[in-house]
Design an enzyme around this catalytic site. Structure first.
Site, PDB file in Angstrom:
ATOM      1  CG  ASP A  91     -49.369 -51.634  69.007  1.00  0.00           C
ATOM      2  OD1 ASP A  91     -48.337 -50.960  69.174  1.00  0.00           O
ATOM      3  OD2 ASP A  91     -49.893 -51.789  67.874  1.00  0.00           O
ATOM      4  CB  SER A  92     -44.478 -51.291  71.981  1.00  0.00           C
ATOM      5  OG  SER A  92     -44.924 -50.288  72.877  1.00  0.00           O
ATOM      6  CG  ASP A 130     -50.770 -47.902  70.020  1.00  0.00           C
ATOM      7  OD1 ASP A 130     -51.100 -47.034  69.190  1.00  0.00           O
ATOM      8  OD2 ASP A 130     -49.589 -48.259  70.206  1.00  0.00           O
ATOM      9  CD  GLU A 189     -48.838 -49.208  64.106  1.00  0.00           C
ATOM     10  OE1 GLU A 189     -48.698 -49.886  63.064  1.00  0.00           O
ATOM     11  OE2 GLU A 189     -48.280 -49.487  65.175  1.00  0.00           O
ATOM     12  CD  GLU A 257     -41.952 -46.955  64.863  1.00  0.00           C
ATOM     13  OE1 GLU A 257     -41.273 -47.899  65.312  1.00  0.00           O
ATOM     14  OE2 GLU A 257     -43.188 -46.856  65.027  1.00  0.00           O
TER      15      GLU A 257
END
Length: 389
Positions: A91-92, A130, A189, A257
């Protein structure tokens, strides 16, 4: 009515067992894959596609796992040629492709477009998509569950409704990532109870899941921005405990992360599954970076603002792109491009004469002259080039 009575009987016998209820009823849902996830990822040929079995074997041997993001066909082809183990359609893309400041705006429909493009370009890596923000929280479409509750007439439905909606919504989004996006697995996430529940439900539906803890960009609202995690005792313990909870939910790997290296080392040691680090030091089971970041793709002020400190640029592709674009602009402006070498399609002199005459018959004298002059210039330039050779 027969189906409704059967569901009612089954639910009535499952009071106090929401997880059992979900797993039993999920088998009846049309959007849940069976033993083999139908219509989704390409067949996993052990000699071609990287499989979960191969990743587990690599992890047991202590061999580092490589993961890189990709968002389109060209980037996927590059990852494929490089032999990267896992290709993450992250999703970046919201930030490095769509130009947003965070990952929050990107939608599931937009992610599916990226997934499909990547699936066409990458034949070897394990493909992971994602789940974007908003796809595994409580559903905005409550009508089906409320009506379902009325049919069943079960008193305890309302207490289960929110949990079931969340699970079904998460499973539905994950199924779409595989069936419509062509992915092999999904990533989600966070480690809150609702996220753990979502991960468990997706795994129980037969879909492989990667967890993600530490700095979770989808949670920047509560984290107060893009801030590293695990920098004090309680936060560090939470990172390890959350990673372990995701493992118990069935995740086959966990992304760590922006956490200190000792915290990542502790999590890696505590887990039986691989850890994939990004800004988490060298002690993880593997590493992941964003495609645009590691290539030094962009020098635009926006990208400089969103490029993380931990990223090493293994190339300066952006400089090469900028140089090429400036040269193109200059050659078009001075008329040197396209020259004879890049004007490959020919028409004979006799046909040029005939073409000019037909244009004259149509009253297009200026166009006829332009065609004749162009033919003379090209012939003259080709003669000069042959003489110089």
């Amino acid at each position: 009515m027969l189906i409704a009575r059967t569901l009612k009987k089954s639910l009535s016998s499952s009071v106090g067992k929401p997880f059992s209820l979900l797993s039993n009823q999920a088998k009846w849902m049309s959007n849940v894959p069976e033993n083999a996830v139908y219509g989704g990822p390409k067949p996993q040929n052990p000699n071609q596609r990287v499989t979960l079995t191969q990743l587990r074997q690599k992890h047991r041997r202590g061999e580092p796992i490589t993961m890189v993001t990709a968002y389109d066909y060209p980037s996927a082809v590059h990852l494929d040629l490089a032999g990267i183990d896992i290709c993450l359609v992250g999703d970046s893309a919201s930030m490095v492709v769509h130009g947003h400041d965070t990952t929050l705006p990107i939608s599931l429909e937009e992610m599916l477009v990226h997934c499909r493009a990547v699936a066409r370009g990458a034949n070897r890596p394990l493909l992971v998509g994602d789940l974007p923000f908003g796809t595994y929280e409580s559903s905005s479409n409550q009508g089906y569950s409320l009506e379902f509750g009325k049919i069943l007439g079960v008193d305890y439905w309302m207490s289960l409704e929110s949990d079931l909606r969340r699970k079904f919504r998460a499973v539905d989004a994950a199924v779409r990532i595989l069936k419509e996006g062509g992915m092999d697995a999904i990533k989600l996430e966070g480690g809150s109870p609702s996220r753990i529940t979502a991960a468990k439900a997706i795994v129980e539906a037969g879909i492989a899941v990667i967890g993600h803890v530490g700095l979770t960009p989808q949670a920047i609202s509560v984290l107060g921005g893009f801030r590293p995690q695990g920098k004090n005792i309680s936060s560090a313990v939470k990172v390890v405990e959350t990673a372990m909870a995701l493992q118990e939910s069935g995740c086959f790997a966990v992304v760590l992360e922006c956490v200190p290296a000792p915290v990542a080392a502790a999590a890696t040691s505590a887990l039986r599954i691989p850890t994939i680090g990004i800004g988490a030091g060298p002690f993880c089971s593997g590493q992941v970076l964003v495609y645009h970041d590691l290539l030094g793709m962009m020098q635009h002020p926006h990208h400089a603002k969103v490029t993380p400190k931990f990223c090493k640029q293994f190339g300066q592709v952006g400089e090469v792109i900028n140089k090429a674009l400036l040269e193109y602009k200059e050659e078009v402006a001075n008329g040197s491009f396209p020259g004879p070498a890049h004007s490959p399609y020919k028409i004979s002199s006799s046909d040029v004469d005939g073409f000019s005459k037909e244009l004259q018959k149509l009253g297009l004298e200026k166009a006829a002259s332009a065609a004749a002059e162009a033919a003379e210039k090209i012939e003259s330039q080709e003669g000069k080039n042959q003489a110089s050779d």
